[in-house]
Scaffold this motif. Structure first.
Motif, PDB file in Angstrom:
ATOM      1  N   ALA A  48      35.128  -1.899  42.745  1.00 47.22           N
ATOM      2  CA  ALA A  48      33.924  -2.430  42.830  1.00 47.22           C
ATOM      3  C   ALA A  48      33.661  -2.510  44.437  1.00 47.22           C
ATOM      4  O   ALA A  48      32.560  -2.405  44.943  1.00 47.22           O
ATOM      5  CB  ALA A  48      34.161  -3.834  42.271  1.00 47.22           C
ATOM      6  N   LYS A  49      34.618  -2.880  45.170  1.00 45.22           N
ATOM      7  CA  LYS A  49      34.225  -3.131  46.478  1.00 45.22           C
ATOM      8  C   LYS A  49      34.232  -2.086  47.432  1.00 45.22           C
ATOM      9  O   LYS A  49      33.796  -1.895  48.764  1.00 45.22           O
ATOM     10  CB  LYS A  49      35.318  -4.177  47.231  1.00 45.22           C
ATOM     11  CG  LYS A  49      35.064  -5.739  46.888  1.00 45.22           C
ATOM     12  CD  LYS A  49      36.273  -6.485  47.700  1.00 45.22           C
ATOM     13  CE  LYS A  49      36.269  -6.395  49.141  1.00 45.22           C
ATOM     14  NZ  LYS A  49      35.445  -7.523  49.925  1.00 45.22           N
ATOM     15  N   GLY A  50      34.857  -0.959  46.677  1.00 48.73           N
ATOM     16  CA  GLY A  50      35.123   0.334  47.615  1.00 48.73           C
ATOM     17  C   GLY A  50      35.895   0.049  48.612  1.00 48.73           C
ATOM     18  O   GLY A  50      35.894   0.501  49.790  1.00 48.73           O
ATOM     19  N   PRO A  88      38.799 -11.134  46.694  1.00 52.60           N
ATOM     20  CA  PRO A  88      38.403 -10.805  48.170  1.00 52.60           C
ATOM     21  C   PRO A  88      37.055 -11.340  48.414  1.00 52.60           C
ATOM     22  O   PRO A  88      36.352 -11.852  47.359  1.00 52.60           O
ATOM     23  CB  PRO A  88      38.553  -9.235  48.408  1.00 52.60           C
ATOM     24  CG  PRO A  88      38.439  -8.743  46.842  1.00 52.60           C
ATOM     25  CD  PRO A  88      38.969  -9.970  45.996  1.00 52.60           C
ATOM     26  N   SER A  89      36.690 -11.495  49.423  1.00 56.20           N
ATOM     27  CA  SER A  89      35.243 -11.888  49.660  1.00 56.20           C
ATOM     28  C   SER A  89      34.370 -10.751  48.879  1.00 56.20           C
ATOM     29  O   SER A  89      34.518  -9.523  48.667  1.00 56.20           O
ATOM     30  CB  SER A  89      34.621 -11.714  51.023  1.00 56.20           C
ATOM     31  OG  SER A  89      35.259 -10.674  51.714  1.00 56.20           O
ATOM     32  N   ALA A  90      33.363 -11.488  48.341  1.00 54.33           N
ATOM     33  CA  ALA A  90      32.612 -10.511  47.243  1.00 54.33           C
ATOM     34  C   ALA A  90      31.367  -9.762  47.811  1.00 54.33           C
ATOM     35  O   ALA A  90      30.261  -9.825  47.567  1.00 54.33           O
ATOM     36  CB  ALA A  90      32.119 -11.509  46.128  1.00 54.33           C
ATOM     37  N   ASN A  91      31.992  -8.888  48.644  1.00 56.13           N
ATOM     38  CA  ASN A  91      31.044  -7.946  49.222  1.00 56.13           C
ATOM     39  C   ASN A  91      31.318  -6.208  49.437  1.00 56.13           C
ATOM     40  O   ASN A  91      32.722  -6.442  49.392  1.00 56.13           O
ATOM     41  CB  ASN A  91      30.701  -8.106  50.984  1.00 56.13           C
ATOM     42  CG  ASN A  91      32.025  -8.465  51.494  1.00 56.13           C
ATOM     43  OD1 ASN A  91      33.114  -9.443  51.247  1.00 56.13           O
ATOM     44  ND2 ASN A  91      32.202  -7.424  52.529  1.00 56.13           N
ATOM     45  N   PRO A  92      30.596  -5.571  49.177  1.00 56.04           N
ATOM     46  CA  PRO A  92      30.947  -4.038  49.384  1.00 56.04           C
ATOM     47  C   PRO A  92      31.987  -4.115  50.617  1.00 56.04           C
ATOM     48  O   PRO A  92      31.740  -4.853  51.868  1.00 56.04           O
ATOM     49  CB  PRO A  92      29.771  -3.285  49.575  1.00 56.04           C
ATOM     50  CG  PRO A  92      28.852  -3.984  48.779  1.00 56.04           C
ATOM     51  CD  PRO A  92      29.049  -5.602  49.302  1.00 56.04           C
ATOM     52  N   LEU A 124      28.574  -7.455  55.162  1.00 53.85           N
ATOM     53  CA  LEU A 124      28.361  -8.762  55.114  1.00 53.85           C
ATOM     54  C   LEU A 124      29.044  -9.579  54.115  1.00 53.85           C
ATOM     55  O   LEU A 124      28.638  -9.530  52.887  1.00 53.85           O
ATOM     56  CB  LEU A 124      26.995  -9.441  55.251  1.00 53.85           C
ATOM     57  CG  LEU A 124      26.273  -9.140  56.631  1.00 53.85           C
ATOM     58  CD1 LEU A 124      24.748  -9.476  56.716  1.00 53.85           C
ATOM     59  CD2 LEU A 124      27.086  -9.880  57.713  1.00 53.85           C
ATOM     60  N   SER A 125      29.750 -10.627  54.217  1.00 54.64           N
ATOM     61  CA  SER A 125      30.300 -11.593  53.264  1.00 54.64           C
ATOM     62  C   SER A 125      29.155 -12.322  52.686  1.00 54.64           C
ATOM     63  O   SER A 125      28.122 -12.616  53.227  1.00 54.64           O
ATOM     64  CB  SER A 125      31.425 -12.439  53.669  1.00 54.64           C
ATOM     65  OG  SER A 125      32.305 -11.553  54.280  1.00 54.64           O
ATOM     66  N   PRO A 126      29.361 -12.777  51.340  1.00 58.10           N
ATOM     67  CA  PRO A 126      28.372 -13.408  50.756  1.00 58.10           C
ATOM     68  C   PRO A 126      28.561 -14.949  50.607  1.00 58.10           C
ATOM     69  O   PRO A 126      29.528 -15.398  50.484  1.00 58.10           O
ATOM     70  CB  PRO A 126      28.637 -12.682  49.079  1.00 58.10           C
ATOM     71  CG  PRO A 126      30.257 -12.780  48.891  1.00 58.10           C
ATOM     72  CD  PRO A 126      30.660 -12.484  50.551  1.00 58.10           C
ATOM     73  N   ILE A 167      32.112 -18.834  56.777  1.00 52.54           N
ATOM     74  CA  ILE A 167      32.732 -17.736  57.167  1.00 52.54           C
ATOM     75  C   ILE A 167      34.317 -17.881  56.457  1.00 52.54           C
ATOM     76  O   ILE A 167      34.607 -18.935  56.201  1.00 52.54           O
ATOM     77  CB  ILE A 167      33.155 -17.308  59.007  1.00 52.54           C
ATOM     78  CG1 ILE A 167      33.313 -18.685  59.501  1.00 52.54           C
ATOM     79  CG2 ILE A 167      31.595 -16.942  59.186  1.00 52.54           C
ATOM     80  CD1 ILE A 167      33.668 -18.191  61.071  1.00 52.54           C
ATOM     81  N   GLU A 168      35.104 -16.601  56.510  1.00 49.38           N
ATOM     82  CA  GLU A 168      36.400 -16.631  55.908  1.00 49.38           C
ATOM     83  C   GLU A 168      37.299 -17.586  56.506  1.00 49.38           C
ATOM     84  O   GLU A 168      37.362 -18.066  57.597  1.00 49.38           O
ATOM     85  CB  GLU A 168      36.736 -15.447  55.899  1.00 49.38           C
ATOM     86  CG  GLU A 168      35.991 -14.446  55.158  1.00 49.38           C
ATOM     87  CD  GLU A 168      34.905 -13.708  55.841  1.00 49.38           C
ATOM     88  OE1 GLU A 168      34.726 -14.380  56.924  1.00 49.38           O
ATOM     89  OE2 GLU A 168      34.282 -12.891  55.391  1.00 49.38           O
ATOM     90  N   SER A 169      38.313 -17.908  55.703  1.00 45.67           N
ATOM     91  CA  SER A 169      39.491 -18.720  55.949  1.00 45.67           C
ATOM     92  C   SER A 169      40.281 -18.126  57.026  1.00 45.67           C
ATOM     93  O   SER A 169      40.148 -16.984  57.352  1.00 45.67           O
ATOM     94  CB  SER A 169      40.533 -18.719  54.673  1.00 45.67           C
ATOM     95  OG  SER A 169      41.174 -17.502  54.386  1.00 45.67           O
ATOM     96  N   SER A 222      35.029  -2.155  62.535  1.00 45.77           N
ATOM     97  CA  SER A 222      33.917  -2.363  62.158  1.00 45.77           C
ATOM     98  C   SER A 222      33.745  -2.959  60.708  1.00 45.77           C
ATOM     99  O   SER A 222      34.605  -2.545  59.717  1.00 45.77           O
ATOM    100  CB  SER A 222      33.092  -0.961  61.757  1.00 45.77           C
ATOM    101  OG  SER A 222      31.983  -1.167  61.254  1.00 45.77           O
ATOM    102  N   HIS A 223      33.367  -4.006  60.499  1.00 45.06           N
ATOM    103  CA  HIS A 223      33.279  -4.842  59.361  1.00 45.06           C
ATOM    104  C   HIS A 223      32.372  -5.957  59.565  1.00 45.06           C
ATOM    105  O   HIS A 223      31.781  -6.002  60.379  1.00 45.06           O
ATOM    106  CB  HIS A 223      34.750  -5.686  59.605  1.00 45.06           C
ATOM    107  CG  HIS A 223      35.467  -5.942  58.222  1.00 45.06           C
ATOM    108  ND1 HIS A 223      36.087  -5.098  57.195  1.00 45.06           N
ATOM    109  CD2 HIS A 223      35.389  -7.040  57.352  1.00 45.06           C
ATOM    110  CE1 HIS A 223      36.598  -5.629  56.326  1.00 45.06           C
ATOM    111  NE2 HIS A 223      36.149  -6.875  56.166  1.00 45.06           N
ATOM    112  N   TYR A 224      32.141  -6.508  58.410  1.00 43.29           N
ATOM    113  CA  TYR A 224      31.402  -7.629  58.231  1.00 43.29           C
ATOM    114  C   TYR A 224      29.837  -7.117  58.796  1.00 43.29           C
ATOM    115  O   TYR A 224      29.184  -7.914  59.422  1.00 43.29           O
ATOM    116  CB  TYR A 224      31.707  -8.877  59.095  1.00 43.29           C
ATOM    117  CG  TYR A 224      33.166  -9.372  58.702  1.00 43.29           C
ATOM    118  CD1 TYR A 224      33.307 -10.195  57.648  1.00 43.29           C
ATOM    119  CD2 TYR A 224      33.953  -9.304  59.772  1.00 43.29           C
ATOM    120  CE1 TYR A 224      34.551 -10.537  57.284  1.00 43.29           C
ATOM    121  CE2 TYR A 224      35.220  -9.673  59.583  1.00 43.29           C
ATOM    122  CZ  TYR A 224      35.635 -10.304  58.649  1.00 43.29           C
ATOM    123  OH  TYR A 224      36.995 -10.842  58.169  1.00 43.29           O
TER     124      TYR A 224
HETATM  125 MG    MG Z   1      36.253  -9.765  53.376  1.00 44.75          MG
END
Ligand code: MG
Ligand code: TXA
Length: 316
Positions: free
Chosen positions: A53-55, A141-145, A149-151, A178-180, A227-229
């Motif tokens: 789902a996240k790829g 994991p964070s629920a973003n592709p 961007l994280s949700p 933002i994430e832990s 490259s992320h977020y």
């Molecule tokens: Mg993440």
């Protein structure tokens, strides 16, 4: 793509979510940091669904969320340093990477085949109720592709994943935003900051005086891919003035009045909470670019700037 049910955080929703998880389905789960895409961490098929789902590249391991330190100790080996951090920061936005327990239950796929495991006891009331009721670790994991961007809201999750998730529990907008923070605690190694996050380096140094990292250039945690977020639009950092076609993400009292402002009073906690939502909002305007004003590097600023630099990095 049909949107999944966004349900209120009732006792009934928790029962339904347990049922969905037991059947190998995915559940959108609010935590105090960002929303997670949760699956039964002991079920490889369910975990495979998360990667699909996240790829997400399968070499990128997932965090196992657990209900308590006792449950963490059944999945990983917590040394004295880890125990102390657990006592101090759990439940909360800190993830510990420790050696995997020989009799742990989290499947290999969730750990990407590593002999280490990332563990976190989240503080959000919904995450706690679901983990308590389900009784097994949840890989979330964070629920973003992957790479996006994280949700920070239930709608973000529903929008990104449609029917790939059975349901999204609406726990409101995420308080931290933002994430832990991720800390590696492996035998005979100094404590290593793998991902800056909501628990600041200074807060950790009080308990881990030998804390090192993150190491520039190395992949510390695979979410550290450069490259992320990333929003769809390009991102320009350290901006003072707008260029043609750009929209501005401001910070502090000097931001132009018509910009979105992470925190008009230059409060880093407020800025972290607003970061992904505002980037998403600006991105929806399809601008030529997003110009971001400088954010100071101290305290939570380290994690905010880490995310901003990755959002601005050349896309892989
Ligand atoms: Mg993440
Ligand atoms: O706040 C958070 O941590 C959110 C919420 C949902 O809990 N979760 C989150 O998960 O950010 P995710 O999958 O987007 O990021 C987890 C990071 C990844 O960068 C992954 O590489 C790293 O944790 N990780 C997981 N297991 C690891 C391990 N054994 N060693 C090193 N890094 C690990």
């Amino acid at each position: 793509m049909t949107a999944p049910a966004i349900v209120d955080e009732t006792a009934h929703a928790i029962v339904d979510a347990c049922d969905a998880l037991a059947h190998g389905s995915l559940v959108g789960l609010p935590t105090e940091t960002v929303y997670g895409l949760a699956a039964d961490a002991t079920n490889p098929q369910a975990v495979a669904r998360v990667f699909a789902a996240k790829g997400r590249p399968a070499f990128n391991p997932l965090i196992a969320h657990v209900a308590s330190t006792a449950m963490a100790c059944r999945e990983g080996v917590l040394d004295e340093r880890a125990q102390l951090l657990a006592e101090t920061f759990w439940p909360g936005p800190l993830t510990l990477v420790v050696p995997v327990h020989a009799e742990g239950h989290v499947c290999e796929l969730a750990r990407a085949g590593l002999q280490t495991i990332a563990l976190r006891v989240p503080a959000h009331r919904v995450a706690r109720s679901l983990l308590g009721a389900y009784g097994k670790p949840l890989a979330a994991p964070s629920a973003n592709p992957s790479g996006k961007l994280s949700p920070t809201s239930a709608r973000d999750v529903a929008h990104a994943f449609g029917e790939e998730v059975a349901m999204v529990i609406d726990g409101g907008s995420c308080e931290a935003g933002i994430e832990s923070t991720i800390v590696g605690l492996l035998p005979s190694e100094p404590a290593r900051l793998l991902r800056p996050g909501i628990v600041s380096r200074d807060a950790l140094l009080a308990y881990l005086p030998d804390l090192v990292g993150p190491t520039e250039g190395a992949i510390n945690a695979p979410g550290q891919l450069s490259s992320h977020y990333a929003p769809g639009a390009s991102v320009r950092l350290g901006a003072q003035k707008l260029r043609d076609g750009e929209v501005m993400l401001g910070f502090g009292p000097d931001a132009p009045a018509n910009s979105l402002n992470l925190s008009p009073r230059a409060d880093l906690v407020e800025a972290a909470a607003n970061l992904y939502r505002m980037l998403r909002q600006l991105d929806q305007q399809n601008p030529a670019g997003i110009a971001v004003m400088p954010v100071p590097e101290q305290g939570l600023g380290e994690a905010i700037n880490d995310r901003l630099r990755r959002a601005a990095a050349p896309r892989n």
